[in-house]
Design a protein around this motif. Structure first.
Motif, PDB file in Angstrom:
ATOM      1  N   THR A 147      -2.981 -10.634  -1.146  1.00 34.69           N
ATOM      2  CA  THR A 147      -2.159  -9.683  -0.554  1.00 34.69           C
ATOM      3  C   THR A 147      -2.401  -8.323  -1.746  1.00 34.69           C
ATOM      4  O   THR A 147      -3.103  -8.618  -2.859  1.00 34.69           O
ATOM      5  CB  THR A 147      -0.840  -9.690  -0.690  1.00 34.69           C
ATOM      6  N   ILE A 148      -2.047  -7.096  -1.423  1.00 34.92           N
ATOM      7  CA  ILE A 148      -2.411  -6.099  -2.350  1.00 34.92           C
ATOM      8  C   ILE A 148      -0.932  -6.129  -3.156  1.00 34.92           C
ATOM      9  O   ILE A 148       0.007  -6.008  -2.836  1.00 34.92           O
ATOM     10  CB  ILE A 148      -2.057  -4.819  -1.552  1.00 34.92           C
ATOM     11  N   PRO A 149      -1.210  -6.118  -4.550  1.00 36.13           N
ATOM     12  CA  PRO A 149      -0.240  -6.205  -5.690  1.00 36.13           C
ATOM     13  C   PRO A 149       0.801  -4.817  -5.635  1.00 36.13           C
ATOM     14  O   PRO A 149       0.234  -3.730  -5.738  1.00 36.13           O
ATOM     15  CB  PRO A 149      -0.933  -6.628  -6.822  1.00 36.13           C
ATOM     16  N   ALA A 150       2.177  -5.142  -5.779  1.00 40.61           N
ATOM     17  CA  ALA A 150       2.863  -3.960  -5.702  1.00 40.61           C
ATOM     18  C   ALA A 150       2.800  -3.493  -7.056  1.00 40.61           C
ATOM     19  O   ALA A 150       2.944  -2.295  -7.232  1.00 40.61           O
ATOM     20  CB  ALA A 150       4.210  -4.654  -5.610  1.00 40.61           C
ATOM     21  N   GLU A 151       2.175  -4.111  -8.308  1.00 37.74           N
ATOM     22  CA  GLU A 151       2.196  -3.344  -9.250  1.00 37.74           C
ATOM     23  C   GLU A 151       1.179  -2.183  -9.209  1.00 37.74           C
ATOM     24  O   GLU A 151       1.189  -1.330 -10.202  1.00 37.74           O
ATOM     25  CB  GLU A 151       1.356  -4.466 -10.407  1.00 37.74           C
ATOM     26  N   LEU A 152       0.263  -2.030  -8.270  1.00 37.80           N
ATOM     27  CA  LEU A 152      -0.694  -1.092  -8.307  1.00 37.80           C
ATOM     28  C   LEU A 152       0.292   0.413  -7.727  1.00 37.80           C
ATOM     29  O   LEU A 152      -0.427   1.342  -8.120  1.00 37.80           O
ATOM     30  CB  LEU A 152      -1.843  -0.851  -6.799  1.00 37.80           C
ATOM     31  N   GLY A 153       1.551   0.286  -7.603  1.00 38.56           N
ATOM     32  CA  GLY A 153       2.452   1.217  -7.330  1.00 38.56           C
ATOM     33  C   GLY A 153       2.718   2.059  -8.897  1.00 38.56           C
ATOM     34  O   GLY A 153       3.441   3.151  -8.646  1.00 38.56           O
TER      35      GLY A 153
ATOM     36  N   MET B 154       1.066  -3.283   3.027  1.00 37.70           N
ATOM     37  CA  MET B 154       0.916  -2.312   2.099  1.00 37.70           C
ATOM     38  C   MET B 154       2.176  -2.173   1.214  1.00 37.70           C
ATOM     39  O   MET B 154       3.375  -1.922   1.780  1.00 37.70           O
ATOM     40  CB  MET B 154       0.316  -0.816   2.306  1.00 37.70           C
ATOM     41  N   PRO B 155       2.111  -2.514  -0.206  1.00 41.14           N
ATOM     42  CA  PRO B 155       3.664  -2.512  -0.778  1.00 41.14           C
ATOM     43  C   PRO B 155       4.103  -1.139  -0.871  1.00 41.14           C
ATOM     44  O   PRO B 155       3.619  -0.046  -0.997  1.00 41.14           O
ATOM     45  CB  PRO B 155       3.148  -3.212  -2.372  1.00 41.14           C
ATOM     46  N   SER B 156       5.628  -1.311  -0.629  1.00 39.54           N
ATOM     47  CA  SER B 156       6.097   0.277  -0.579  1.00 39.54           C
ATOM     48  C   SER B 156       6.123   1.044  -1.953  1.00 39.54           C
ATOM     49  O   SER B 156       6.120   2.201  -1.961  1.00 39.54           O
ATOM     50  CB  SER B 156       7.813  -0.064  -0.339  1.00 39.54           C
ATOM     51  N   ASP B 157       5.908   0.171  -3.109  1.00 40.75           N
ATOM     52  CA  ASP B 157       5.517   0.939  -4.164  1.00 40.75           C
ATOM     53  C   ASP B 157       4.378   1.825  -4.165  1.00 40.75           C
ATOM     54  O   ASP B 157       4.155   3.046  -4.636  1.00 40.75           O
ATOM     55  CB  ASP B 157       5.516   0.166  -5.494  1.00 40.75           C
ATOM     56  N   VAL B 158       3.450   1.448  -3.451  1.00 43.66           N
ATOM     57  CA  VAL B 158       2.004   2.085  -3.273  1.00 43.66           C
ATOM     58  C   VAL B 158       2.155   3.319  -2.397  1.00 43.66           C
ATOM     59  O   VAL B 158       1.837   4.303  -2.482  1.00 43.66           O
ATOM     60  CB  VAL B 158       0.897   1.043  -2.811  1.00 43.66           C
ATOM     61  N   CYS B 159       3.028   2.850  -1.309  1.00 41.76           N
ATOM     62  CA  CYS B 159       3.155   4.030  -0.294  1.00 41.76           C
ATOM     63  C   CYS B 159       4.121   5.025  -0.941  1.00 41.76           C
ATOM     64  O   CYS B 159       3.728   6.196  -0.717  1.00 41.76           O
ATOM     65  CB  CYS B 159       4.077   3.367   0.651  1.00 41.76           C
TER      66      CYS B 159
ATOM     67  N   LYS C 112      -5.831  -1.583  10.859  1.00 38.18           N
ATOM     68  CA  LYS C 112      -6.030  -1.862  12.253  1.00 38.18           C
ATOM     69  C   LYS C 112      -5.813  -3.298  12.825  1.00 38.18           C
ATOM     70  O   LYS C 112      -5.564  -3.633  13.643  1.00 38.18           O
ATOM     71  CB  LYS C 112      -7.049  -1.328  12.883  1.00 38.18           C
ATOM     72  N   SER C 113      -6.124  -4.235  11.667  1.00 41.52           N
ATOM     73  CA  SER C 113      -6.298  -5.633  12.242  1.00 41.52           C
ATOM     74  C   SER C 113      -5.462  -6.516  10.718  1.00 41.52           C
ATOM     75  O   SER C 113      -4.969  -7.650  11.256  1.00 41.52           O
ATOM     76  CB  SER C 113      -7.807  -6.051  12.304  1.00 41.52           C
ATOM     77  N   GLU C 114      -5.767  -6.274   9.748  1.00 43.78           N
ATOM     78  CA  GLU C 114      -5.337  -7.076   8.569  1.00 43.78           C
ATOM     79  C   GLU C 114      -4.195  -6.682   7.638  1.00 43.78           C
ATOM     80  O   GLU C 114      -3.344  -7.661   7.447  1.00 43.78           O
ATOM     81  CB  GLU C 114      -6.556  -7.399   7.612  1.00 43.78           C
ATOM     82  N   VAL C 115      -4.122  -5.519   7.544  1.00 48.46           N
ATOM     83  CA  VAL C 115      -3.087  -5.131   6.439  1.00 48.46           C
ATOM     84  C   VAL C 115      -2.136  -4.183   7.094  1.00 48.46           C
ATOM     85  O   VAL C 115      -2.491  -3.259   8.035  1.00 48.46           O
ATOM     86  CB  VAL C 115      -3.610  -4.332   5.143  1.00 48.46           C
ATOM     87  N   VAL C 116      -0.859  -4.298   7.041  1.00 44.46           N
ATOM     88  CA  VAL C 116       0.285  -3.649   7.838  1.00 44.46           C
ATOM     89  C   VAL C 116       0.667  -2.268   6.952  1.00 44.46           C
ATOM     90  O   VAL C 116       0.763  -2.575   5.667  1.00 44.46           O
ATOM     91  CB  VAL C 116       1.338  -4.171   8.017  1.00 44.46           C
ATOM     92  N   CYS C 117       0.275  -1.267   7.292  1.00 42.65           N
ATOM     93  CA  CYS C 117       0.290  -0.081   6.344  1.00 42.65           C
ATOM     94  C   CYS C 117       0.602   1.414   7.309  1.00 42.65           C
ATOM     95  O   CYS C 117      -0.172   1.889   8.266  1.00 42.65           O
ATOM     96  CB  CYS C 117      -1.165   0.289   5.620  1.00 42.65           C
TER      97      CYS C 117
END
Length: 119
Positions: free
Chosen positions: A59-65, A84-89, A107-112
Motif C-alpha cells: 500500500t501507499i504509506p500514509a506518511e507520504l502525507g 490513496m491515504p487521506s493524508d496524501v489526498c 483505474k484498476s489497483e489503487v482507489v484514489c
C-alpha cells in the motif's frame, strides 16, 4: 537524485539520511521491488517523488502525507494496492494545494478519488 533505467534490483531506501536535503527523488523505470517505505515521509524538503514503472508492491504509506512541500507524486505502473491515504489526498487541498500532480493506477489497483490522472 535521479536514477532512470539503471536496473536497480534491490531495496532502495536505506539511504534516506543522504536524501534529507534533496528536493527530488526520481527512481522511475528501475525494476525496483518491495514496498514504499514510510520513512520517505521524513524527507521534508521533497518536492518531486517519481516511483513509476517499477515493481513496487503493498500500500501507499500514509506518511507520504507529511511531505508538505510535495508538488509531484507519480506512482503508476507498479503493483500497489489499497487506497490513496487521506493524508496524501489532503496535500491537494491544504498548504495552498502544492500537490498539483498525483498519478496512480487508480483505474484498476489503487482507489484514489484525489488523483489528477489514473492509469
Amino acid at each position: 537524485l535521479q536514477c532512470m533505467s539503471s536496473l536497480i534490483y534491490r531495496t532502495f531506501f536505506s539511504f534516506s539520511f543522504f536524501l534529507s536535503s534533496s528536493d527530488q527523488l526520481l527512481l522511475y523505470d528501475n525494476q525496483l521491488t518491495g514496498t514504499i517505505p514510510a520513512e520517505l515521509g521524513a524527507l521534508s524538503s521533497l518536492q518531486r517523488l517519481e516511483l513509476q514503472s517499477n515493481q513496487l508492491t503493498g500500500t501507499i504509506p500514509a506518511e507520504l502525507g507529511a511531505l508538505s512541500s510535495l508538488e509531484t507524486l507519480v506512482l503508476q505502473s507498479n503493483n500497489l494496492s489499497g487506497s490513496m491515504p487521506s493524508d496524501v489526498c489532503n496535500l491537494r487541498t491544504t498548504n495552498r494545494g502544492l500537490l498539483s500532480l498525483l498519478q496512480a493506477d487508480c483505474k484498476s489497483e489503487v482507489v484514489c478519488s484525489c488523483c489528477t490522472s489514473c492509469f
